[in-house]
Design an enzyme around this catalytic site. Structure first.
Site, PDB file in Angstrom:
ATOM      1  N   CYS A   2     -18.205  -1.880 -13.554  1.00  5.25           N
ATOM      2  CA  CYS A   2     -19.002  -2.829 -12.778  1.00  5.25           C
ATOM      3  C   CYS A   2     -18.938  -4.243 -13.335  1.00  5.25           C
ATOM      4  O   CYS A   2     -18.817  -4.437 -14.540  1.00  5.25           O
ATOM      5  CB  CYS A   2     -20.451  -2.389 -12.778  1.00  5.25           C
ATOM      6  SG  CYS A   2     -20.695  -0.732 -12.191  1.00  5.25           S
ATOM      7  N   ARG A  27     -11.208  -4.992 -13.720  1.00  2.89           N
ATOM      8  CA  ARG A  27     -11.968  -4.007 -14.473  1.00  2.89           C
ATOM      9  C   ARG A  27     -12.092  -2.688 -13.720  1.00  2.89           C
ATOM     10  O   ARG A  27     -12.514  -1.700 -14.302  1.00  2.89           O
ATOM     11  CB  ARG A  27     -13.354  -4.553 -14.779  1.00  2.89           C
ATOM     12  CG  ARG A  27     -13.299  -5.797 -15.641  1.00  2.89           C
ATOM     13  CD  ARG A  27     -14.651  -6.424 -15.731  1.00  2.89           C
ATOM     14  NE  ARG A  27     -15.541  -5.604 -16.525  1.00  2.89           N
ATOM     15  CZ  ARG A  27     -15.779  -5.792 -17.809  1.00  2.89           C
ATOM     16  NH1 ARG A  27     -15.183  -6.756 -18.443  1.00  2.89           N
ATOM     17  NH2 ARG A  27     -16.598  -5.015 -18.468  1.00  2.89           N
ATOM     18  N   TRP A  75     -18.694   0.245  -9.722  1.00  4.71           N
ATOM     19  CA  TRP A  75     -17.871   1.419 -10.010  1.00  4.71           C
ATOM     20  C   TRP A  75     -18.845   2.585 -10.002  1.00  4.71           C
ATOM     21  O   TRP A  75     -19.711   2.685 -10.874  1.00  4.71           O
ATOM     22  CB  TRP A  75     -17.197   1.252 -11.373  1.00  4.71           C
ATOM     23  CG  TRP A  75     -16.170   2.286 -11.688  1.00  4.71           C
ATOM     24  CD1 TRP A  75     -14.875   2.320 -11.268  1.00  4.71           C
ATOM     25  CD2 TRP A  75     -16.331   3.430 -12.532  1.00  4.71           C
ATOM     26  NE1 TRP A  75     -14.234   3.414 -11.779  1.00  4.71           N
ATOM     27  CE2 TRP A  75     -15.106   4.111 -12.562  1.00  4.71           C
ATOM     28  CE3 TRP A  75     -17.399   3.944 -13.258  1.00  4.71           C
ATOM     29  CZ2 TRP A  75     -14.912   5.281 -13.285  1.00  4.71           C
ATOM     30  CZ3 TRP A  75     -17.216   5.117 -13.983  1.00  4.71           C
ATOM     31  CH2 TRP A  75     -15.975   5.768 -14.002  1.00  4.71           C
ATOM     32  N   ASN A 100     -25.327  -3.370 -14.204  1.00  7.63           N
ATOM     33  CA  ASN A 100     -24.249  -2.612 -14.856  1.00  7.63           C
ATOM     34  C   ASN A 100     -24.914  -1.621 -15.799  1.00  7.63           C
ATOM     35  O   ASN A 100     -25.859  -1.985 -16.497  1.00  7.63           O
ATOM     36  CB  ASN A 100     -23.362  -3.534 -15.710  1.00  7.63           C
ATOM     37  CG  ASN A 100     -22.459  -4.393 -14.874  1.00  7.63           C
ATOM     38  OD1 ASN A 100     -22.454  -4.287 -13.653  1.00  7.63           O
ATOM     39  ND2 ASN A 100     -21.694  -5.248 -15.532  1.00  7.63           N
ATOM     40  N   GLY A 101     -24.383  -0.408 -15.865  1.00  3.82           N
ATOM     41  CA  GLY A 101     -24.959   0.568 -16.795  1.00  3.82           C
ATOM     42  C   GLY A 101     -25.559   1.740 -16.047  1.00  3.82           C
ATOM     43  O   GLY A 101     -25.299   1.933 -14.850  1.00  3.82           O
ATOM     44  N   GLU A 484       0.631   8.575 -25.487  1.00  2.13           N
ATOM     45  CA  GLU A 484       0.394   7.290 -24.822  1.00  2.13           C
ATOM     46  C   GLU A 484       1.312   7.157 -23.593  1.00  2.13           C
ATOM     47  O   GLU A 484       0.891   6.669 -22.544  1.00  2.13           O
ATOM     48  CB  GLU A 484       0.606   6.146 -25.830  1.00  2.13           C
ATOM     49  CG  GLU A 484       0.483   4.743 -25.275  1.00  2.13           C
ATOM     50  CD  GLU A 484      -0.844   4.421 -24.591  1.00  2.13           C
ATOM     51  OE1 GLU A 484      -1.801   5.191 -24.703  1.00  2.13           O
ATOM     52  OE2 GLU A 484      -0.893   3.387 -23.906  1.00  2.13           O
ATOM     53  N   LYS A 488      -0.050   6.681 -19.772  1.00  7.67           N
ATOM     54  CA  LYS A 488       0.364   5.562 -18.898  1.00  7.67           C
ATOM     55  C   LYS A 488       0.834   6.108 -17.559  1.00  7.67           C
ATOM     56  O   LYS A 488       0.458   5.608 -16.517  1.00  7.67           O
ATOM     57  CB  LYS A 488       1.519   4.762 -19.515  1.00  7.67           C
ATOM     58  CG  LYS A 488       1.227   3.846 -20.654  1.00  7.67           C
ATOM     59  CD  LYS A 488       0.475   2.604 -20.316  1.00  7.67           C
ATOM     60  CE  LYS A 488      -0.998   2.843 -20.327  1.00  7.67           C
ATOM     61  NZ  LYS A 488      -1.747   2.784 -21.517  1.00  7.67           N
ATOM     62  N   GLU A 491      -2.036   7.533 -15.436  1.00  9.87           N
ATOM     63  CA  GLU A 491      -2.975   6.498 -15.000  1.00  9.87           C
ATOM     64  C   GLU A 491      -2.474   5.746 -13.771  1.00  9.87           C
ATOM     65  O   GLU A 491      -3.242   5.487 -12.853  1.00  9.87           O
ATOM     66  CB  GLU A 491      -3.168   5.445 -16.109  1.00  9.87           C
ATOM     67  CG  GLU A 491      -4.133   5.827 -17.190  1.00  9.87           C
ATOM     68  CD  GLU A 491      -4.263   4.719 -18.234  1.00  9.87           C
ATOM     69  OE1 GLU A 491      -5.389   4.428 -18.616  1.00  9.87           O
ATOM     70  OE2 GLU A 491      -3.235   4.144 -18.667  1.00  9.87           O
ATOM     71  N   HIS A 507       4.661  27.607 -27.624  1.00  9.74           N
ATOM     72  CA  HIS A 507       3.341  28.239 -27.597  1.00  9.74           C
ATOM     73  C   HIS A 507       2.638  28.034 -26.269  1.00  9.74           C
ATOM     74  O   HIS A 507       1.421  28.085 -26.210  1.00  9.74           O
ATOM     75  CB  HIS A 507       2.493  27.700 -28.757  1.00  9.74           C
ATOM     76  CG  HIS A 507       3.102  27.976 -30.092  1.00  9.74           C
ATOM     77  ND1 HIS A 507       3.183  29.247 -30.615  1.00  9.74           N
ATOM     78  CD2 HIS A 507       3.706  27.158 -30.988  1.00  9.74           C
ATOM     79  CE1 HIS A 507       3.801  29.191 -31.788  1.00  9.74           C
ATOM     80  NE2 HIS A 507       4.135  27.928 -32.031  1.00  9.74           N
ATOM     81  N   LYS A 606     -11.222  -0.886 -16.447  1.00 12.48           N
ATOM     82  CA  LYS A 606     -10.603  -1.503 -17.618  1.00 12.48           C
ATOM     83  C   LYS A 606     -11.490  -1.349 -18.844  1.00 12.48           C
ATOM     84  O   LYS A 606     -11.017  -1.091 -19.941  1.00 12.48           O
ATOM     85  CB  LYS A 606     -10.364  -2.995 -17.322  1.00 12.48           C
ATOM     86  CG  LYS A 606      -9.714  -3.767 -18.453  1.00 12.48           C
ATOM     87  CD  LYS A 606      -8.282  -3.361 -18.595  1.00 12.48           C
ATOM     88  CE  LYS A 606      -7.608  -3.948 -19.812  1.00 12.48           C
ATOM     89  NZ  LYS A 606      -6.419  -3.176 -20.196  1.00 12.48           N
TER      90      LYS A 606
HETATM   91  C1  G6P Z   1     -10.479   2.481 -20.500  1.00 10.08           C
HETATM   92  C2  G6P Z   1      -9.236   1.675 -20.225  1.00 10.08           C
HETATM   93  C3  G6P Z   1      -8.163   2.022 -21.242  1.00 10.08           C
HETATM   94  C4  G6P Z   1      -8.685   1.836 -22.661  1.00 10.08           C
HETATM   95  C5  G6P Z   1      -9.990   2.599 -22.888  1.00 10.08           C
HETATM   96  C6  G6P Z   1     -10.653   2.187 -24.200  1.00 10.08           C
HETATM   97  O1  G6P Z   1     -10.225   3.823 -20.262  1.00 10.08           O
HETATM   98  O2  G6P Z   1      -8.765   1.913 -18.922  1.00 10.08           O
HETATM   99  O3  G6P Z   1      -7.039   1.195 -21.045  1.00 10.08           O
HETATM  100  O4  G6P Z   1      -7.730   2.279 -23.571  1.00 10.08           O
HETATM  101  O5  G6P Z   1     -10.923   2.298 -21.853  1.00 10.08           O
HETATM  102  O6  G6P Z   1     -11.026   0.850 -24.113  1.00 10.08           O
HETATM  103  P1  G6P Z   1     -11.127  -0.150 -25.318  1.00 10.08           P
HETATM  104  O7  G6P Z   1     -11.490  -1.464 -24.686  1.00 10.08           O
HETATM  105  O8  G6P Z   1     -12.246   0.380 -26.192  1.00 10.08           O
HETATM  106  O9  G6P Z   1      -9.836  -0.176 -26.025  1.00 10.08           O
END
Ligand code: G6P
Length: 611
Positions: A2, A27, A75, A100-101, A484, A488, A491, A507, A606
């Protein structure tokens, strides 16, 4: 997640609010809304599910204008993403709130307020705040007093912005667990959940602290702290240009940010290296004294930042022998932890505002840790302000939801930490620090060379366009790199991607391998190469399609069902940084082929500022 924008000015603030919302789009959100007090003193609002562009279109058809207002991108947490649940929420057309929250006691408050005759029109937790405020305002008469009283009854996390038709000259804000920043203009002032939203109108900011309540007028800002005392918060003048929301020549922010990596890694290194050493003081004035005492490292992070922490564990234990544990914040924060003596508590975060990581840091205080250190990209964030030591990654704003340059700069920061800690305790092999400092100096230009593989990776991406599942394999320090890579891909392309340590293949995951399941592997020329090659044979024997990013000296040959994308030979320690780049490019090009919303993938945010 948000986003909040607010403004009070002498001019019409609708365009400022809409531009602010656009700047927060990165975000992640699913609906948007705006409320202003118009020239007749009426509270007017527009809300739309979907993108800010739809709200903007609606605003062109039914223009809203006013000199004070608030706006929000939502969100969904409580209640589906739809117009009825979008903010701002109103009570009797007298008060508007954006939030927000999460309010944890919303159910009990809703019952109480219904008992008082309030009618609810949404399924959100936020609506209880606006009715509660309405009730308090009628009881107390003053909006600031009403807000101070109302927040006493809220449990959970909030960043709030409030306007009331009866008091059209002030915008109220409250912060607890969700960041808010006040932007200072000339004869006009602003509010946002992220300064980025306001960079088009000001470069002077003050940051609200936990428990603060602010009253923002055109020509003044008053702040009360958690104890109700009136306080001053420091004003910061930001230096950087308004670089944020410009994709430049690139089609997506993600691609721009991938290409920025050589430049931003250079910035992470700036001022942190002496001739052949890492400067320990880069971590803060107390770092030299504290690092000499560290016997253990506990790393906490979420998402991509967690993967950076996993790489760091291989470096810390492998190069310095200092024991290191890594855990995701959402698990750690609710677990009873046995704290080892002299443990350095390290958080890693791009935003510095991730709710679980911040909560873990707060729990760690008083739990017996030696000190806290954050590796973070945002200088003004809560994590930076609340940690004893800090290393800023200086990657610049990252707009694409899928983290790229934030990750590689975190890795650089963590390698600096490994070397600084290792030297403080004379635990590094002779000559290793000087050797790695030399490698770090070469890193930016060599990352530029690795990006030269782009065309080859784009071609390979075609193999994935129609697939539903993929497997990413790595061994040793390349296992978190594989994790990672899988993160990616899932996502932004929505292809199911799992990462496995290659040795675990037998396994379980081998059962999934067939000609429809591409298997991606990173294969630097390290001590585990031969073992990895045997694992890959297991895949080939089951008809699996292999895509291998391999060191040109690794002796991996292209054959039927095996695509080899050669990488120049790189230093083994820095290999995780180099091998990350082709995996970022791969997920990017697969997503482009599949036509997804690359920079704002569905359902993701984000910065995750709620639990
Ligand atoms: C969200 C974002 C990710 C990020 C994660 C942790 O899931 O989409 O890209 O890695 O939060 O966020 P931070 O700001 O703590 O690295």
């Amino acid at each position: 997640m948000c986003g909040i924008v607010g403004a009070v000015a002498e001019r019409n603030i609708t365009p400022i609010l809409l531009e602010g919302l656009k700047r927060l789009e990165y975000r992640g959100y699913d609906s948007a809304g705006i409320a202003v007090i118009d020239s007749d003193g009426q509270l007017m609002r527009l809300r739309r599910s979907g993108k800010v562009a739809e709200l903007e279109q609606a605003q062109q058809q039914e223009p809203l204008a006013g000199r004070i207002g608030i706006a929000h991108t939502r969100w969904a947490t409580h209640g589906a993403p739809c117009e009825r649940n979008a903010h701002p929420h109103f009570s009797s057309n007298e008060i508007a709130v954006v939030h927000n929250g999460i309010i944890e006691n919303h159910q009990a408050l809703r019952e109480q307020l219904k008992g008082l005759g309030y009618l609810f029109t949404s399924d959100t937790d936020t609506e209880v705040i606006v009715h509660l405020l309405h009730y308090k305002l009628h009881e107390m008469g003053d909006l600031a007093a009403a807000l101070k009283a109302a927040v006493q009854e809220l449990h959970g996390a909030y960043g709030l912005a409030v306007v009331a038709a009866s008091q059209p000259d002030r915008l109220l804000a409250a912060r607890s667990g969700s960041p808010l920043v006040v932007g200072l203009g000339l004869g006009e002032n602003f509010l946002a959940s992220d300064q980025l939203a306001l960079r088009q109108v000001t470069d002077r900011f003050l940051y609200l602290e936990e428990g603060d309540i602010a009253e923002i007028r055109r020509d003044s800002v008053r702040i009360w702290d958690i104890e109700g005392r009136e306080v001053q918060r420091e004003t910061l003048q930001l230096q950087e240009g308004a670089e944020a929301a410009d994709k430049g020549e690139y089609r997506h922010f993600m691609l721009k940010e991938i290409h920025e990596q050589p430049k931003v890694v250079q910035r992470t290194l700036e001022g942190r290296l002496a001739d052949d050493q890492v400067l320990v003081q880069a971590f803060g004035p107390q770092a030299a004294e504290l690092f000499a005492k560290v016997r253990n490292v506990q790393i906490i992070a979420c998402g991509t930042s967690f993967h950076a922490g996993m790489v760091a564990r291989y470096w810390l234990e492998g190069l310095t022998g200092i024991p290191c544990q890594v855990e995701v914040a959402s698990e750690f924060r609710y677990r009873k932890v046995a704290v080892q003596p002299d443990t350095l508590f390290v958080t890693i975060s791009q935003s510095g505002e991730t709710a679980d990581t911040l909560a873990a840091l707060r729990n760690a205080k008083g739990a017996g840790y030696l000190a806290s250190l954050t590796i973070c990209n945002v200088a003004t964030s809560s994590l930076v302000r609340e940690s004893d030591l800090c290393l800023l990654t200086n990657a610049g704003p990252e707009i694409g939801v899928a983290s790229t340059k934030a990750f590689t700069t975190q890795l650089v920061g963590l390698l600096l930490l490994t070397l600084a800690l290792g030297r403080s305790q004379q635990r590094l092999a002779a000559g290793l620090e000087a050797e790695l400092v030399g490698e770090l100096r070469r890193l930016p230009s060599r990352l530029g060379e690795v990006l030269g593989m782009e065309k080859a990776v784009e071609k390979v991406a075609e193999l994935f366009a129609e697939k539903h599942h993929t497997l990413f394999l790595g061994r040793g320090v390349q296992y978190p790199v594989a994790m990672e890579g899988a993160l990616k891909l899932k996502e932004i392309s929505y292809i199911h991607a799992e990462a496995y340590p290659a040795g675990e293949l037998k396994h379980g995951p081998l059962a999934l391998v067939d000609s429809d399941m591409p298997v991606v592997t990173v294969a630097p020329n390290d001590e585990l190469l031969e073992k990895l090659k045997s694992n890959l044979q297991e895949v080939r024997a089951r008809g699996g399609q292999l895509i291998v990013f391999a060191d040109e000296q690794a002796g991996m040959d292209k054959e039927d069902g095996v695509q080899v994308i050669p990488m120049s030979h790189v230093h083994e320690v820095l290999a995780p940084i180099y091998y990350t780049l082709p995996l970022q490019l791969l997920s990017y090009y697969v997503a482009v082929l599949r036509g997804t919303d690359v920079d704002q993938p569905r359902n993701l945010a984000k910065s995750v500022t709620v639990e």
